[in-house]
Write a protein that holds these residues in place. Sequence first.
Motif, mmCIF file in Angstrom:
data_model
loop_
_atom_site.group_PDB
_atom_site.id
_atom_site.type_symbol
_atom_site.label_atom_id
_atom_site.label_comp_id
_atom_site.label_asym_id
_atom_site.label_seq_id
_atom_site.Cartn_x
_atom_site.Cartn_y
_atom_site.Cartn_z
ATOM 1 N N ASN A 51 -72.393 9.463 95.337
ATOM 2 C CA ASN A 51 -70.942 9.500 95.487
ATOM 3 C C ASN A 51 -70.317 10.852 95.180
ATOM 4 O O ASN A 51 -69.097 10.943 95.006
ATOM 5 C CB ASN A 51 -70.315 8.420 94.593
ATOM 6 N N THR A 52 -71.122 11.912 95.135
ATOM 7 C CA THR A 52 -70.572 13.244 94.890
ATOM 8 C C THR A 52 -70.181 13.915 96.195
ATOM 9 O O THR A 52 -70.628 13.516 97.276
ATOM 10 C CB THR A 52 -71.594 14.151 94.168
ATOM 11 N N THR A 53 -69.382 14.931 96.073
ATOM 12 C CA THR A 53 -68.998 15.754 97.213
ATOM 13 C C THR A 53 -69.879 16.999 97.259
ATOM 14 O O THR A 53 -70.397 17.363 98.304
ATOM 15 C CB THR A 53 -67.509 16.166 97.091
ATOM 16 N N SER A 54 -70.059 17.605 96.122
ATOM 17 C CA SER A 54 -70.828 18.842 96.002
ATOM 18 C C SER A 54 -72.332 18.566 96.079
ATOM 19 O O SER A 54 -72.859 17.727 95.349
ATOM 20 C CB SER A 54 -70.503 19.502 94.647
ATOM 21 N N GLU A 55 -72.999 19.320 96.938
ATOM 22 C CA GLU A 55 -74.457 19.201 97.054
ATOM 23 C C GLU A 55 -75.138 19.660 95.761
ATOM 24 O O GLU A 55 -76.172 19.127 95.378
ATOM 25 C CB GLU A 55 -74.974 19.995 98.258
ATOM 26 N N ASP A 109 -60.730 9.410 95.134
ATOM 27 C CA ASP A 109 -61.021 9.362 96.566
ATOM 28 C C ASP A 109 -62.394 9.947 96.866
ATOM 29 O O ASP A 109 -62.777 10.992 96.302
ATOM 30 C CB ASP A 109 -59.964 10.148 97.349
ATOM 31 N N LYS A 110 -63.093 9.275 97.772
ATOM 32 C CA LYS A 110 -64.398 9.737 98.231
ATOM 33 C C LYS A 110 -64.240 11.105 98.878
ATOM 34 O O LYS A 110 -63.243 11.376 99.548
ATOM 35 C CB LYS A 110 -64.959 8.727 99.238
ATOM 36 N N GLY A 111 -65.225 11.977 98.654
ATOM 37 C CA GLY A 111 -65.224 13.283 99.312
ATOM 38 C C GLY A 111 -64.298 14.301 98.669
ATOM 39 O O GLY A 111 -63.955 15.290 99.314
ATOM 40 N N THR A 112 -63.894 14.073 97.423
ATOM 41 C CA THR A 112 -62.992 15.018 96.767
ATOM 42 C C THR A 112 -63.662 15.678 95.561
ATOM 43 O O THR A 112 -64.570 15.111 94.946
ATOM 44 C CB THR A 112 -61.704 14.323 96.276
ATOM 45 N N ASP A 116 -65.675 14.630 91.835
ATOM 46 C CA ASP A 116 -66.786 15.368 91.225
ATOM 47 C C ASP A 116 -66.440 15.802 89.802
ATOM 48 O O ASP A 116 -67.266 15.707 88.898
ATOM 49 C CB ASP A 116 -67.157 16.586 92.067
ATOM 50 N N GLU A 182 -56.521 20.214 95.176
ATOM 51 C CA GLU A 182 -56.570 19.077 96.111
ATOM 52 C C GLU A 182 -55.282 18.294 96.058
ATOM 53 O O GLU A 182 -54.606 18.200 95.077
ATOM 54 C CB GLU A 182 -57.748 18.161 95.800
#
Length: 182
Positions: A51-55, A109-112, A116, A182
């Motif tokens: 569920n993280t955004t950052s790789e 929110d997902k992708g934020t 993270d 954001e």
Amino acid sequence: MIMKATKSKTSPKKITESDSTKLKELFVDGLKDIYWAEKNLAKALTKMAKNTTSEELKAAFEQHTTETEEHAARVEEIFGLIGEKAQAKKCAAMEGLIEEANEILSSTDKGTMVRDCGLIMAAQKVEHYEMASYGTLRNIARTLGHNDVADMLQLTLDQEGETDHKLTELAEAYVNEEASVE
């Protein structure tokens, strides 16, 4: 308030068999607690990684999942070294910390990067709990004369500290800054 430890001018109390038995019971109980914590944390870290955004954060969580599984195996080995059966006892503290991470997932929110940032915060709370647990267990192991076990606990403590440091670096490098816009 931080209290400074002072050494007593009197000789330390000799540990009696009864004291040693009670302390070993406390030690074994602490091992059961951290064993449950590690086994359940591995599952939670897998969910956090997904569920993280950052790789980079995802990779850090995945690496720590592997380390956490190693930590659980090390605790199992410690049980054997002290002549006890490896057993887990529900750890209310870790259960609460995992629940807090789940709440962060449900409230962001997902992708934020805000998510993270929240996951880093949750993970660092976990790391600090683990460091406190392993440090205390290490000290008790030394008191009980289990220096080999104390060394194993120190190894885990060092790895937990490295993970905490890595999470701080990620937060300071870009996650917090990107979350702020954001």
